[in-house]
Scaffold this active site. Structure first.
Site: not given
Ligand SMILES: Cc1ncc(COP(=O)(O)O)c(C=O)c1O
Lengths: 258, 393
Positions: B377, B111, B89
């Protein structure tokens, strides 16, 4: 002729447009509320189509939307309620709603229904002018529906001119940078903005909305525009238990002091 | 395949800018300026420098040998969990805070669902000395408590969104309403590839550093830039968009998006938008959306707060519509098990969002010589309570 257009031809000042949410506070209050508004001397009726995510609305109208949905209100049911309205209501009627429920109903079907039951105009706050001009204008015109656009203190003069060109009926002048029902009263900054717009000599009349809640703010709005739109204050007034027609009459009388 | 956004902000049938007139000047200001600002050399230098020295980029591309053996594919992990603050993020919030400064905005709102975007926003606001308000669903504040306190320690104000399902959708509504009420001095840092144009494309570009690095790193390790698969979880879709971005036009690379199926897609407790959604308009764009036949947005459910969203970014709706990406959905249970498996087999406790991407391995089949990259992620520190409550480890 469209009832909004003919209204503005008859009357140019002190117009009162009252907003309420369909199916609120009780599912079957829609038509009684409209009749009471007409009997009380209101000039236009704006009916909100309830939606789960009304992002331009403050807490009061959000709650009324939630309650109406819990009551079982839907666009389909609203058209059933309005099916016979022209036997009892002669005021111009405007439907206000967000794009998604209308898209699911079908934009074409929506316009047809509006025409069938006698709706005169629509306000779709999250339908931008560009999308309207390229996707919907034709359709609305074909069904005799006026699309009412919003302007705000942040709208540039250039864009206001464009909106004026694309508008028919009237322009909805949002009184301040705000969601509905959050700010009340009229400040001198706002009066400057109203004056700026008045000096632009638009081809469409303007009604001022957001923050109009009582006799004073209604009077102020009427000094600068053709009239005003009252929403949250009216919703609050009809939230209490009691006879619909009595609640509506009491509110409108106080607002107009007549 | 062409996945470029057009002038009006559409990816195929999806996108656009369905916003109330009150937000028009803000969105227009962004749309008119963001490309020039982000293309400016001084901006790029500062962005790259902060990603390197503050975020810790490039993040490693790690060959997960034990998982590779188990699933019969050469599996690389893109270690976004090693970013400062623990998830991808922050790539976006660094970009947007630099943009906000150049637009002269002194206040920031955002948000957050899992709290990762909130923490990443609070972090860059602390870095730049800017006032920060974060909207978070009241339910999410409960299930992601450590992140609430992290935001507060960083000096942000966290406001509970009490409407609707009290999750990410409602936090986004509240942030938009706040922006309507404070249009001139405030920038809204949206946390995913959602919202009105130009947000989806802008956020994707800031996140595209992920796939830019993947290409370089894979070239170094394998002598080629392209894997056979890129796999990522999708809430709004920002980590997936970043991981897919430089592969959109490499048609031999299969893009795999993994959504949250909650208790199962037929239980009424799911957040798998491409399975359960229909085209609709939410938060300023036309996209796939979970909704009733009357067009009321339904309340999604996932154990993972970051995936608990009834829509997806318009680019993903387009990838789904055109078949360019394959979509899988995995349940809470499958995701939790995959999280434990990654912990036990590779020594990495993932965020529960991320664990969904790993759970898809069980639904896929591979040839042994193939290469897959999973976008890891985020890390699981914020989810300890959820892991503990689940308890099966
Ligand atoms: C570690 C992680 N992966 C994925 C997401 C999902 O968001 P996005 O689909 O925008 O990557 C989040 C959202 O809070 C997150 O914290």
């Amino acid at each position: 002729m469209n009832r909004i257009t003919s209204l503005f031809e008859r009357k140019a000042k002190n117009l009162l447009n009252v907003y309420f949410t369909a199916g609120y506070p009780d599912l079957h209050d829609t038509l009684p509320t409209m009749k009471a508004l007409e009997a009380s001397g209101v000039d236009l009726i704006e009916i909100g189509i309830p939606y789960s995510d009304p992002i331009a609305d403050g807490p009061t109208i959000q709650e009324s939307n939630g309650k109406a949905l819990d009551n079982g209100m839907s666009l389909k049911f609203l058209f059933e309620q309005l099916a016979e309205m022209r036997k009892e209501v002669s005021l111009p009627v405007i439907l206000m709603g967000y794009v998604n429920p209308i898209e699911q109903f079908g934009m074409e079907a929506f316009c047809q229904k509006c025409q069938e039951v006698g709706v005169d105009g629509v306000i779709l706050p999250d339908l931008p002018m560009y999308e309207y001009l390229h996707g919907y204008q034709e359709l609305f015109k074909r069904h005799g529906l006026l699309n009412i656009f919003l302007i705000t203190p942040q709208t540039s003069d250039e864009r206001i001119r464009l909106i004026d060109q694309a508008s028919e009926g009237f322009i909805y002048m949002v009184s301040s940078a705000s969601t509905t029902g959050v700010k009340t009263g009229i400040s001198s900054d706002q009066e400057h903005y109203f004056e700026r717009i008045a000096q632009m000599q638009l081809k469409n009349p303007c009604l001022i909305g957001f923050g109009i809640s009582d006799f004073q703010s209604f009077q102020k709005a009427c000094e600068h525009a053709s009239g005003a739109i009252v929403g949250s204050a009216f919703i609050k007034a009809i939230s209490a238990q009691g006879d619909v027609s009595a609640k509506v009459k009491a509110f409108v009388q106080k607002l107009l002091k007549n | 395949m062409n996945v470029k956004v057009d002038e009006r902000g559409y990816y195929g049938k999806f996108g656009g800018a369905f916003i109330p007139e009150m937000l028009y000047p803000n969105i227009e200001e962004l749309r008119e300026n963001y490309e020039a600002i982000t293309a400016d050399e001084a901006f790029k230098t500062q962005f790259d420098q902060l990603l390197k020295d503050f975020v810790g980029r490039p993040t490693p591309l790690y060959l997960a040998e034990r998982l590779s053996e188990k699933y019969g594919v050469k599996l690389y992990l893109k270690r976004e969990d090693l970013c400062h603050t623990g998830a991808h993020k922050i790539n976006n919030t660094i970009g947007q805070i630099l943009l906000a400064q150049r637009l002269g905005k002194q206040k920031i709102i955002a948000e957050t669902g899992a709290g990762q975007h909130g923490v990443a926003t609070a972090t860059v606001c602390a870095l730049m000395g800017v006032e920060c308000i974060i909207y978070m669903g009241a339910l999410d504040m409960e299930r992601q408590r450590p992140n609430v306190e992290r935001m507060r320690i960083l000096g942000a104000e966290v406001r509970a969104a009490e409407s609707g399902s009290k999750t990410l959708k409602d936090a986004t509504n509240e942030a938009m309403r706040h922006w309507i009420n404070h249009p001139t001095d405030t920038h809204y840092i949206i946390g995913s590839v959602v919202g009105p144009h130009p947000y989806p494309e802008m956020v994707a570009r800031f996140q595209s550093v992920i796939s830019a690095e993947m290409k370089e790193q894979l070239l170094e390790k394998e002598g080629k830039t392209n894997p056979d698969y890129v796999i990522a979880c999708v809430g709004g879709g920002s980590n997936a968009a970043g991981a897919f971005y430089h592969y959109y036009e490499e048609n031999a690379v299969q893009l795999v998006a993994v959504e949250a199926a909650g208790l199962g897609n037929h239980t009424g407790k799911s957040a798998a938008t491409t399975t359960l959604g229909k085209p609709g308009v939410l938060h300023g764009s036309k996209t796939l959306l979970m909704q009733t036949p009357d067009g009321q947005v339904t309340e999604p459910y996932s154990i993972s707060a970051g995936l608990d969203y009834p829509g997806i970014g318009p680019v993903h709706a387009h990838l789904h519509d055109t078949g360019r990406a394959t979509f899988y959905s995995v349940t809470d249970e499958e995701a939790m098990k995959a999280g434990i498996e990654l912990s036990r087999m590779e020594g990495i406790i993932p965020a529960i969002e991320t664990a969904h991407a790993f759970a898809a391995l069980k639904q896929m089949s591979f040839q042994p010589e193939q290469i897959a990259i999973i976008n890891l992620s985020g890390r699981g520190d914020k989810d300890l309570e959820t892991y503990i409550k689940w308890g099966k480890y």
